[in-house]
Scaffold this motif. Sequence first.
Motif: not given
Length: 102
Positions: A21-38, A45-55
């Motif tokens: 949820x939220x208005x900006x997807x960037x921080x969530x992708x940054x969390x994935x790349x930072x390893x925030x979800x051990x 499987x990092x790094x990850x790249x966003x390839x598709x999104x929809x709101x």
Amino acid sequence: MGIFVYLLRCADNSYYVGSTSGEDLGPRIDQHNAGAFPNGYTFSRRPVVMVWSDYFDRITDGIAAERQIKGWGRAKKEALIASNWQTLKGLARRRAGKPKPD
């Protein structure tokens, strides 16, 4: 407030489908790349790249879309990423080859 559904391509070339949820997807992708979800799929499987999104304005619609996409095979996900609606439509046909009952 609505929800984003997104598809990530991982370093091992697999795909991850998620939502936030939220208005900006960037921080969530940054969390994935930072390893925030051990304990999560993307951690090893990092790094990850966003390839598709929809709101989605309605959270229930977004959750339904996320669940649907998670059930798709690789070819369908790649057709979605490429916005190849003809291929996506062809891959959506029933596997048994019989028309859907009314």
